[in-house]
Design a protein around this motif. Structure first.
Motif, short mmCIF file in Angstrom:
data_model
loop_
_atom_site.label_atom_id
_atom_site.label_comp_id
_atom_site.label_asym_id
_atom_site.label_seq_id
_atom_site.Cartn_x
_atom_site.Cartn_y
_atom_site.Cartn_z
N PRO A 217 8.77 0.46 -22.18
CA PRO A 217 9.91 -0.08 -21.46
C PRO A 217 10.41 0.97 -20.47
CG PRO A 217 10.26 -0.13 -23.82
CD PRO A 217 9.07 0.71 -23.58
N LYS B 194 6.35 -1.20 -16.06
CA LYS B 194 6.23 -1.60 -17.45
C LYS B 194 4.80 -2.06 -17.72
CE LYS B 194 7.60 -3.59 -21.43
NZ LYS B 194 6.29 -3.86 -21.98
N ALA B 195 4.26 -2.81 -16.77
CA ALA B 195 2.90 -3.31 -16.94
C ALA B 195 1.93 -2.13 -16.98
CB ALA B 195 2.52 -4.25 -15.80
N LEU B 196 2.12 -1.17 -16.10
CA LEU B 196 1.20 -0.05 -16.02
C LEU B 196 1.26 0.83 -17.27
CD1 LEU B 196 0.33 -0.82 -13.29
CD2 LEU B 196 1.15 1.33 -12.38
N GLU C 148 13.66 -4.70 -9.73
CA GLU C 148 13.19 -5.51 -10.85
C GLU C 148 11.66 -5.67 -10.79
OE1 GLU C 148 15.01 -6.04 -13.23
OE2 GLU C 148 13.79 -7.43 -14.38
N ILE C 149 11.16 -5.86 -9.59
CA ILE C 149 9.71 -5.98 -9.43
C ILE C 149 9.04 -4.67 -9.84
CG2 ILE C 149 7.88 -6.20 -7.72
CD1 ILE C 149 9.88 -8.03 -6.18
N LEU C 150 9.61 -3.58 -9.36
CA LEU C 150 9.00 -2.29 -9.68
C LEU C 150 9.13 -1.97 -11.16
CD1 LEU C 150 10.20 -0.25 -6.60
CD2 LEU C 150 7.89 -1.04 -7.09
N MET D 55 9.06 -4.05 -13.64
CA MET D 55 8.04 -4.74 -14.39
C MET D 55 6.66 -4.20 -14.06
SD MET D 55 9.31 -8.37 -15.23
CE MET D 55 9.41 -9.22 -13.73
N TYR D 56 6.50 -3.79 -12.82
CA TYR D 56 5.23 -3.19 -12.43
C TYR D 56 4.97 -1.93 -13.26
CZ TYR D 56 1.96 -0.68 -9.37
OH TYR D 56 0.90 0.03 -8.89
N LYS E 233 5.74 1.58 -3.85
CA LYS E 233 4.72 1.32 -4.86
C LYS E 233 3.97 2.62 -5.17
CE LYS E 233 1.13 -1.96 -5.90
NZ LYS E 233 0.31 -3.06 -5.40
N ARG F 57 16.84 -4.28 -4.20
CA ARG F 57 16.19 -5.57 -4.08
C ARG F 57 14.82 -5.61 -4.75
NH1 ARG F 57 18.40 -9.28 -0.61
NH2 ARG F 57 20.19 -8.43 0.49
N GLY G 287 17.94 -6.23 -20.98
CA GLY G 287 16.61 -6.53 -21.49
C GLY G 287 15.82 -5.30 -21.87
N PHE H 39 7.48 -1.13 1.40
CA PHE H 39 7.33 -1.44 -0.01
C PHE H 39 6.14 -0.68 -0.59
CE2 PHE H 39 5.68 -3.86 -3.60
CZ PHE H 39 6.82 -3.90 -4.39
#
Lengths: 293, 1081
Positions: B367, B361-363, B354-356, B358-359, B416, B351, B723, B412
Motif C-alpha cells: 500500500p 501500488k500495482a508495481l 490517485e492514478i499514480l 494505484m500505479y 510516471k 489530479r 482506503g 505526465f
C-alpha cells in the motif's frame, strides 16, 4: 452422441473431455482430488474467477477416466476416448431444486418426467460440477445434503423415489469467496460436507507457461503478460474487486498472437474487461504502458 | 496725499491701529524694498496693504502676509505686476482672510513654478474649494499652503484635476479631503507625468463612487500602481475608472486587488492582460477586474497564448449570463476550471495522484500513498528538498506540479518516471539491505572488512556506512550504484517505459555540472553518476586514470545484470570507494581531462576488485597514490543530485522502518543497537543524510531533539489517505495494524464538494469542505429510555416492519415457465385444449418472485442550532439560527438555553429527531436493511461538520447507542455539501435500493450560503441541486421537515422529489417508520 453436419450433440451424461485438457498443477491439488475421488468425498474448489477451477475439473475427469489410470472406477462410465463424464451446472440466482432434480414437462397427452442434470449424474455416476454454487437459491443447496454424506442418496420427491448415486459420482462445487457478499455465503451445514481445495492465481513462472501454451505467444510475451497479471493483482481491494484472471491474460495473449499490438490487446482484454472506473482504468493502463512498448 | 511721498508716515499711523506685528512687518519689508521701488511705489504698496487690512476684522493678517511676501515677490515679478498679485489676494481676502493670508504666504514660492498669468487660475482653484464654510476655508487654505510643494510635482491642469477631486470629495467629507490634499505632494511627486493624470482622473471617479476609500487610494494607490507595467498604468486606471463608474463601492477594492494581481504577472504581459480585460469591460466591469485578479493564478497554469483561449470561453459565457461570466473569471465556476485544465499543459499532482497511487501500488504490491514533497519536508525528519521526488518507504513524494514539456502527456510521463523510480526502490528492495546477506553478483567482503568490537548500529544501512571514513563519499557512491541497479531493473522489467526513462536520463545528463575543473575525487563521483545515467560517453577524466575508471564502470555494469541485489550495490560501493580513495581531491587544469567516448569497462577487474579485503590500491601497475597529480587537497563535496531520482536516504528509511516496526510491537533483533535517544542522536550526528546545517545555528541540541520527536511521530503515523492501510513495505509482518485501523476511524477526514451557484449556473469547484468525524460517545441512557417510554410505539412499528418481510416472496402466477405448475391454470389449459379452443395459453407455471430486500438508507439529521427549540415555544420564535456573524451572541444564547433546559424537562426538536431515529433503528434491525445515521452542522463553507453516528456498514452496537446521546444542536445548516457527502457514501455502498432521508427543521442556511444573510434562494437552489445529483446517482432522496412553514421552500427545493411536512412534531416518531415503509416498498 449425435453428429449432424453442423455440430456434435451429447446427452448431458455422455459428455466427457476427449482430449487431455491442458492443466499445470501448482501444488498438490491433483493428488488431493484423486484421493477424494477414491474416498468419495465431495470437493469444494475455492478461488477467484479465471484461475483454472473448471479446467482443473475437466482435467481430473479426463485423468480419472483414462484406462491407464490406476484408480479407474469400477462403476463409472468410462468414455471410450476420454475421461469420466462431467456434468457442469452454472448456478444462477433463479436456479431451483427442480432445475437440478428434474420436472414434469407437458406432453401431447399429459406430462412427462425429465431428469435434471444432477439426477442424471447420480444415475450414471458422473462428476457433477456445480459452478458458482452460492449463486443458487439457498433451498436448492439443501438438496445436495443427502448426496454429500455417507448416504449418497438423491431423493426425488415428485416421483417418490430415492436414487442411489453411482460409484463414479462425485459432487464438485466451486465458490469464489472474493466477491460474494455476506448475504451470499455458504451455509455451514453445506460447507462442512466438502473438502476445500484453495485455488489462487498461479505464480508468475507457472502462469507464464500457461499463457504461452494456451495462447501461442512467445515465452517472453507470456512472461510480460504474467508480470502484468501480478502487478494488476496487487490492486485488488484497492479499487479492483478482483484481480485479472489467467483467462483474460490468455485472451490478451491470443490477440497478440493474432497480430494485435500488445498495448491495445491488453487494453481490451485486461483494462476494459476489468473495470469501468475511469481512474482505475487509467492506472492499469499506465502499468500496461510501462510493461509493453 | 499731503505728505511727502516715500515717507509712509500716514500709512504707518494707520497701520499702528492694527496689532503691532503688522506695522513691524510693514516696516521691515519697506526697508527691504526701499532700493527696489520708488518712494511713490512704496506708498502705493503701503496703501495696498492698508486696503487689504481694512477688508474685514482679521484681514490684517492677510495684509501682514502681503507685506512679508512682497520682498520675495519682486524677485520674481516686476514691480508693476505686483498689483495683480495684490488684486488676486484681495479678492480672496474678501472671501476669507485666512485664504488671503495663505495666498500671499505661498504666492512667492508658487511663482517659482507658475507664471503670473497662471497665478490667477491658482487663486481660482482655491476659490473653487471655498464654499463659505469654516471647513471649506480650512481646506482651501490648506490647498494654498501646500501649493508650493504641489506645484513642484504638478502642473496647473493637473492641479485643477486634483482640486476637482478634492471638491467632489469634500461634499462627502472635509477630513478625507484634507488628508488627501496633504498626501498629494508626496504621492504625486513619485509618479510619472502621464500616470498622474490618470491617477487623478481615477481619484475623481473614486470620490464619486466610493468616496470612503479615497484616502486609502491616495495612501496606497501610488505604490499599487507602481506594480503595473510602466507603460500600462494609464490604461489600467482608465479601465479601473470605467469599471468604477458602474461598480460603485467596489471601485477601490477592484483597483487594489487587480493591481496586486498584476504585480504577480510578468510586466511584459501586462499589455495583453489589460487588452483582454478591456474587452470584457464593455460587458461587465466586475468581470474585467475579476479577470485581472485571477490573471496570476491562471497564468501560473496556462501559457500566455492559452490565456486568450480561456478568456474567449469566458467572454462567451459572459455574453449570455453576466453572473456566470463573473463567476467564471473569479475562478469560482467548474467551467472555468475545466477550461483551464483542458488548455493547460501542466500536470498537477492533485489530479493524478490517485492514478499514480494505484500505479505504484500495482508495481510494488504494497500500500502506498502519493503525497506532495512539501508534506515530507514539513515532517522535519531529514528531507528538506521541496522539489525533488522521494520516498520514505510507505509514501512516494512527488513535486506538486510538473510543467517541463509542452503537452500534458509528456508532463505526465515525467511523473510516471518519477514514481516508477521511487516505486522501483521498493519493488527492487533498495531499503531491504541486510548487512550479512550475500549479494548475487559480487563477492561479499563487507563482513570481513568490519573491524572487530564495533559499536552495534541501529540499522543495517548504518552498519554498512560505518565502514567508511568519508561517509558522504560513500553515500554518493552508494546512491549512484543503487540507482544504476534500479534504473537497469526498471528498463529491463518495464520495457514500455524504457524510452521515456532514457529521455529523462538524457535530459538530466545535459544539466549535469561541468566535470572539467572539478576536484578529482569529486569528478570521479560525478562521472559515476553520469555512468549511472547511461551517459558513459559524457565522462571526462584525466587519462592516467583510464584503468581505474574502467574498473569503476565495470563495477556499475555488473549491477545492471538481472538479479543484482542491493547487497551487490553495497559491494560495488566498497569497490568504487577504494578507487576513489586513491584519487586525491585536487583541481587539475581542464585541459588534462580527456573525453572518453568509448570507455573500456573492465568488468573482470571490477568483479575481482576487493577480493582482497585489504583493497586493491597499487596492484597490477595501476596508478597509485604516487603518480596522482600534485596539488592542494580539497574537501570533498557531493555533486548535485539527479532530479528525477530525488532524495535517496536509505539510512533514514531503514531507521524509520525499524521505528515503525517497533512501535507496532515488532521484534528487535539482537544484532541491532537498542533504539534510545542517545543512539538516535549519535546517528543523527554522523549520518550525511541529515543536513545539520539546516538546523538553527547554535541550537543544535534542541533542533535535533525536535528532529527525533518528528521521527518518532513519522514512524507512528500511519498513512492516512483513504482506503489505506499501513504496512511496512519491507515485507515484515504488519503487527498491530488492526489496532491502528481502529484509531484511524476516530480521525477527522476532509472531503471537498462543489457548490451550485444558480446565478452563474455553474458549480463552484471544491467550494465546501466536509469535516467528517465520528460522533463522540455519551451514555446509552437516552436510547434505552426512549425504548422504555415508547414501548407501545416500538412494538407497533416492529410489527409493521415484520409484515414487510413475507411480501418479499410473492407468488407470480400465469407464466410460461416457472418453478411449478399452477394446478388451476393447468386444468384450465387442458380443458381449453381438449375443447380445441384456439386461445388456449400455455401460461401454467407459477414462480416465487425472489425479491431480495437490498436496501441501503442514509439518515441525515439536521443538527443546527434551531433544533434546540422547545416544541411548545416554537410558534413564538423565529425559526432561524440567526447568529451568523456573532459567535458570542450565539454562545450566550446557547448557554442560556442549556441552563433553562436543565431546570425543567422539556422536549426539543432535536430530542424528537433522536427519538424517531431510535425507533427507526430498532425497526430497521428487524428487517436487516443497511442504514447509516449521520448528523450535520457547521459554520461557513470551509467547515461543514459531518458526524457519523452509525456508518452504513457499521454494525449496530452499544457504541452507536451511546453516540445517539451526543446528537445535539450545534450551528448552521449548509445542506448541500452534507447531502452530497451522504450521497457519496451511499454511492460507495452496494445496494439495489438506496434512500437518503433528510430530516430537518427549517430551510438551509449558513454563513455565506447566499449573497447576503437574508437571501434564501442560493441555499435552496444548491440544496435542490444536491438532491438532484443524488437522484441521478440512483438514490431516492426524501426530505422530511418539522418546519410548518416548510411548504413554501420545499416546493422549490424538492421539485420532483418526495417531501413531507410533519405538522405536529410530536407525531414524528410514529410517522417516520411508516414513511420509511412506504418509501422502500
Amino acid at each position: 452422441m449425435t453428429t449432424t453436419g453442423m455440430y456434435r450433440q451429447y446427452a448431458a451424461e455422455e459428455y466427457a473431455p476427449h482430449v487431455e485438457p491442458f492443466y499445470l498443477p501448482v501444488g498438490d491439488e491433483v493428488e488431493l482430488f484423486e484421493a477424494a475421488f477414491e474416498q468419495k468425498i465431495p470437493v469444494l474448489l475455492k478461488g477467484p474467477t479465471g484461475c483454472g477451477k473448471t479446467r482443473f475439473v475437466e482435467y481430473m475427469a479426463y485423468r480419472l477416466g483414462r484406462p491407464v489410470s490406476h484408480i479407474r472406477p469400477a462403476g463409472g462410465v468410462a468414455h471410450p476416448d476420454g475421461g469420466l463424464p462431467v456434468i457442469t451446472v452454472a448456478c444462477h440466482e433463479d436456479l431451483t431444486a427442480s432445475d437440478l432434480v428434474g420436472r414434469y414437462l407437458l406432453d401431447a397427452d399429459g406430462t412427462r418426467w425429465i431428469d435434471g442434470p444432477l439426477t442424471r449424474a447420480v444415475k450414471t455416476g458422473a462428476i457433477c460440477y456445480l459452478d458458482e454454487v452460492v449463486e443458487a437459491r439457498k433451498d436448492t443447496t439443501v438438496l445436495i445434503h443427502p448426496l454429500t454424506d455417507y448416504r449418497r442418496l438423491l431423493p426425488v420427491e415428485k416421483l417418490g423415489q430415492v436414487i442411489e448415486a453411482g460409484d463414479g459420482f462425485l459432487l464438485v462445487i466451486s465458490y469464489n469467496p472474493g466477491y460474494q457478499s455476506a448475504l451470499k455465503d455458504l451455509k455451514h451445514s453445506t460447507r462442512q460436507r466438502f473438502i476445500a481445495i484453495d485455488f489462487t492465481y498461479p505464480p508468475r513462472d507457472v502462469e507464464t507457461r500457461v499463457i504461452a501454451r494456451e495462447s501461442d505467444v512467445a515465452t517472453e510475451v507470456a512472461a510480460e503478460l504474467a508480470k502484468l497479471g501480478e502487478k494488476v493483482r496487487n490492486l485488488k481491494e484497492h479499487g479492483l474487486g478482483e484481480g485479472v484472471s489467467t483467462r483474460l491474460l490468455i485472451y490478451a495473449g491470443r490477440l497478440i498472437a493474432r497480430g494485435i499490438p500488445p498495448r491495445r490487446a491488453c487494453q481490451v482484454a485486461v483494462v476494459w474487461a476489468l473495470t469501468d472506473d475511469a481512474e482505475i482504468q487509467r492506472s492499469i493502463e499506465e502499468v500496461v504502458t510501462s510493461i509493453f512498448e | 496725499m499731503t505728505q511727502e511721498p516715500g515717507s509712509g508716515a500716514a500709512a504707518r499711523a494707520r497701520l499702528a491701529e492694527y496689532p503691532s506685528s503688522l506695522l513691524r512687518d510693514h516696516d521691515a519689508a519697506r526697508l527691504a524694498l526701499a532700493g527696489r521701488m520708488s518712494p511713490r511705489e512704496l506708498d502705493e504698496w503701503s496703501a495696498a496693504g492698508l486696503e487689504l487690512a481694512a477688508i474685514s476684522m482679521r484681514a490684517w493678517e492677510s495684509a501682514d502676509e502681503f507685506f512679508k511676501a512682497t520682498p520675495l515677490l519682486i524677485e520674481r515679478v516686476p514691480v508693476s505686476a505686483l498689483r495683480f498679485v495684490h488684486e488676486y489676494g484681495r479678492s480672496l481676502t474678501t472671501e476669507s482672510s485666512t485664504l488671503g493670508a495663505a495666498f500671499f504666504r505661498s504666492a512667492a514660492p508658487v511663482l517659482e513654478r507658475l507664471t503670473l498669468g497662471q497665478l490667477r487660475d491658482w487663486a481660482g482653484l482655491a476659490r473653487q474649494l471655498y464654499k463659505g464654510t469654516w471647513k471649506s476655508s480650512s481646506l482651501a487654505g490648506q490647498f494654498l499652503e501646500v501649493s508650493p510643494a504641489l506645484f513642484a510635482a504638478l502642473d496647473l491642469p493637473e492641479a485643477r484635476a486634483l482640486v476637482n477631486f478634492l471638491e467632489t470629495l469634500s461634499v462627502r467629507s472635509y477630513e478625507l479631503s484634507v488628508a488627501c490634499l496633504n498626501a498629494a505632494p508626496r504621492v504625486l511627486s513619485t509618479m510619472e507625468r502621464h500616470d498622474r493624470a490618470a491617477f487623478l482622473g481615477f481619484a475623481g471617479v473614486i470620490a464619486e463612487t466610493s468616496w470612503a476609500d479615497a484616502r486609502a487610494f491616495f495612501e496606497h494607490g501610488a505604490r499599487l500602481l507602481q506594480q503595473v507595467g510602466a507603460g500600462q498604468r494609464g490604461r489600467f486606471l482608465m479601465l479601473a475608472g470605467a469599471v468604477a463608474r458602474r461598480a460603485g463601492r467596489q471601485a477601490y477594492p477592484f483597483f487594489a486587488e487587480a493591481a496586486e494581481a498584476l504585480a504577480r504577472v510578468d510586466e511584459a504581459e501586462h499589455p495583453q492582460m489589460l487588452g483582454l480585460a478591456e474587452s470584457l469591460a464593455a460587458e461587465s466591469g466586475p468581470a474585467a477586474m475579476e479577470f485581472l485578479k485571477s490573471a496570476p493564478r491562471v497564468r501560473q497554469r496556462l501559457r500566455m497564448e492559452d490565456v486568450a483561449g480561456w478568456h474567449e470561453v469566458g467572454r462567451r459565457i459572459l455574453a449570455s449570463s453576466v453572473e456566470g461570466g463573473e463567476a467564471y473569471f473569479r475562478l469560482e465556476s467548474s467551467k472555468g476550471e475545466e477550461v483551464i485544465e483542458s488548455l493547460s499543459a501542466r500536470v498537477e499532482l492533485s489530479r493524478v495522484s490517485e492514478i499514480l497511487r494505484m500505479y505504484c501500488k500495482a508495481l510494488t504490491g504494497t500500500p502506498m500513498t502519493i503525497q506532495s514533497v512539501a508534506a515530507l519536508a514539513e515532517k522535519g525528519v531529514g528531507w528538506v528538498d521541496e522539489d525533488r521526488p522521494s520516498t520514505e518507504g510507505t509514501h512516494v513524494y512527488l513535486p506538486p506540479v510538473v510543467e517541463r514539456h509542452g503537452s500534458k502527456e509528456e508532463n505526465f510521463g515525467v511523473y510516471k518516471v518519477y514514481s516508477t523510480h521511487q516505486a522501483a526502490h521498493l519493488e527492487f528492495r533498495s531499503f531491504d539491505f541486510r548487512f550479512e546477506r550475500p549479494g548475487s553478483q559480487l563477492e561479499t567482503t563487507r563482513v570481513t572488512r568490519e573491524p572487530a568490537g564495533r559499536e552495534p548500529a541501529l540499522t543495517d544501512m548504518e552498519r554498512f556506512f560505518d565502514l567508511f571514513a568519508d561517509r558522504r563519499l560513500a553515500a554518493d557512491l552508494f546512491t549512484a550504484a543503487e540507482d544504476t541497479r534500479v534504473d537497469a531493473a526498471v528498463k529491463r522489467e518495464y520495457s514500455g517505459i524504457r524510452r521515456t526513462l532514457e529521455r529523462v536520463q538524457q535530459d538530466e545528463l545535459l544539466t549535469r555540472p561541468e566535470v572539467r575543473g572539478m576536484p578529482l575525487r569529486q569528478a570521479f563521483a560525478e562521472n559515476a553518476i553520469r555512468a549511472s545515467l547511461g551517459g558513459e560517453q559524457a565522462i571526462a577524466f584525466p587519462a592516467v586514470f583510464a584503468p581505474m575508471l574502467g574498473r569503476a564502470i565495470g563495477v556499475l555494469r555488473i549491477l545492471q545484470r538481472p538479479g543484482a541485489m542491493v547487497e551487490d550495490s553495497a559491494e560495488a560501493t566498497l569497490r568504487l570507494y577504494e578507487i576513489a580513495e586513491q584519487i586525491r581531491n585536487v583541481v587539475l587544469q581542464s585541459a588534462e581531462f580527456a573525453d572518453w567516448p568509448e570507455l573500456e569497462a573492465d568488468i573482470e577487474a571490477a568483479a575481482a576488485a576487493g577480493m582482497t579485503a585489504e583493497g586493491v590500491g597499487g596492484e597490477g601497475g595501476q596508478p597509485t597514490v604516487a603518480n596522482v597529480p600534485e596539488g592542494e587537497e580539497q574537501p570533498y563535496q557531493s555533486p548535485p543530485p539527479v532530479d528525477f531520482r530525488g532524495d535517496f536516504k536509505p539510512e533514514l528509511v531503514q531507521l524509520l522502518m525499524r521505528m515503525k516496526a517497533e512501535q507496532s510491537g515488532g521484534r528487535t533483533e539482537g544484532q541491532y543497537a537498542p533504539l534510545t535517544p542517545e543512539q538516535l542522536q549519535q546517528l543523527l550526528e554522523k549520518s550525511v543524510e541529515i543536513d545539520i546545517s539546516n538546523f538553527v545555528e547554535g541550537d543544535l541540541d534542541s533542533s535535533s531533539g525536535m528532529f527525533l520527536s518528528n521521527l518518532m511521530k513519522a514512524a507512528g503515523t500511519p498513512a492516512s489517505e483513504k482506503g489505506q492501510q499501513r504496512q511496512p513495505s519491507d515485507g515484515a509482518p504488519a503487527q498491530g495494524a488492526g489496532d491502528e485501523e481502529e484509531s484511524l476511524q476516530q480521525e477527522v477526514q476532509y472531503f471537498y464538494y462543489d457548490e451550485w451557484d444558480f446565478r452563474a449556473a455553474d458549480y463552484k469547484p471544491g467550494w465546501c469542505r466536509i469535516i467528517q468525524q465520528t460522533l463522540d460517545e455519551g451514555e446509552d441512557e437516552f436510547f434505552e429510555r426512549t425504548l422504555r417510554e415508547q414501548s407501545g410505539l416500538v412494538a407497533q412499528t416492529r410489527k409493521q416492519f415484520e409484515l414487510l418481510k413475507p411480501e418479499l416472496y410473492r407468488k407470480i402466477k400465469r407464466l410460461y415457465d416457472g418453478e411449478e405448475y399452477d394446478l388451476d391454470a393447468a386444468i384450465e389449459y387442458m380443458v381449453e385444449r381438449r375443447s380445441r379452443r384456439a386461445q388456449a395459453e400455455e401460461k401454467v407455471y407459477w414462480r416465487r418472485n425472489k425479491v431480495e430486500r437490498d436496501v441501503a438508507v442514509a439518515f441525515l439529521l439536521d443538527m443546527s442550532a434551531s433544533t434546540d427549540e422547545e416544541i411548545t415555544r416554537r410558534e413564538q420564535k423565529p425559526g432561524d439560527d440567526d447568529f451568523d456573524d456573532d459567535p458570542r451572541r450565539y454562545l450566550a444564547w446557547w448557554a442560556q438555553k442549556k441552563a433553562r433546559e436543565r431546570s425543567r424537562e422539556v422536549k426539543r426538536i432535536i430530542d424528537i429527531e433522536k427519538e424517531s431515529t431510535v425507533l427507526l433503528m430498532e425497526a430497521l434491525e428487524t428487517i436487516g436493511d443497511s442504514y447509516g445515521i449521520f448528523g450535520f452542522s457547521g459554520y461557513g463553507r470551509e467547515c461543514v461538520e459531518f458526524y457519523v453516528v452509525k456508518g452504513l456498514e457499521e454494525p449496530f452496537g452499544d457504541a452507536v447507542k451511546r453516540r445517539i446521546d451526543k446528537i445535539m444542536p450545534i450551528r448552521s445548516t449548509r445542506m448541500g455539501p452534507a447531502i452530497r457527502h451522504a450521497a457519496f457514501k451511499l454511492d460507495q455502498h452496494d445496494a439495489k435500493v438506496k434512500i437518503l432521508v433528510l430530516l430537518s427543521d427549517g430551510r438551509p442556511q449558513d454563513h455565506g450560503y447566499g449573497r447576503d444573510r437574508t437571501e434564501k434562494e442560493y441555499a435552496i437552489h444548491d440544496t435542490k441541486m444536491a438532491l438532484n445529483e443524488a437522484k441521478r446517482r440512483g438514490i431516492t432522496p426524501f426530505c422530511l421537515t418539522v418546519d410548518r412553514a416548510g411548504h413554501d421552500y420545499l416546493k422549490t427545493m424538492c421539485e420532483d422529489i418526495g417531501y413531507e411536512v410533519v405538522a405536529d412534531v410530536q407525531s414524528l416518531p410514529s410517522r417516520l417508520p411508516t414513511l420509511y415503509r412506504r418509501l422502500t416498498e
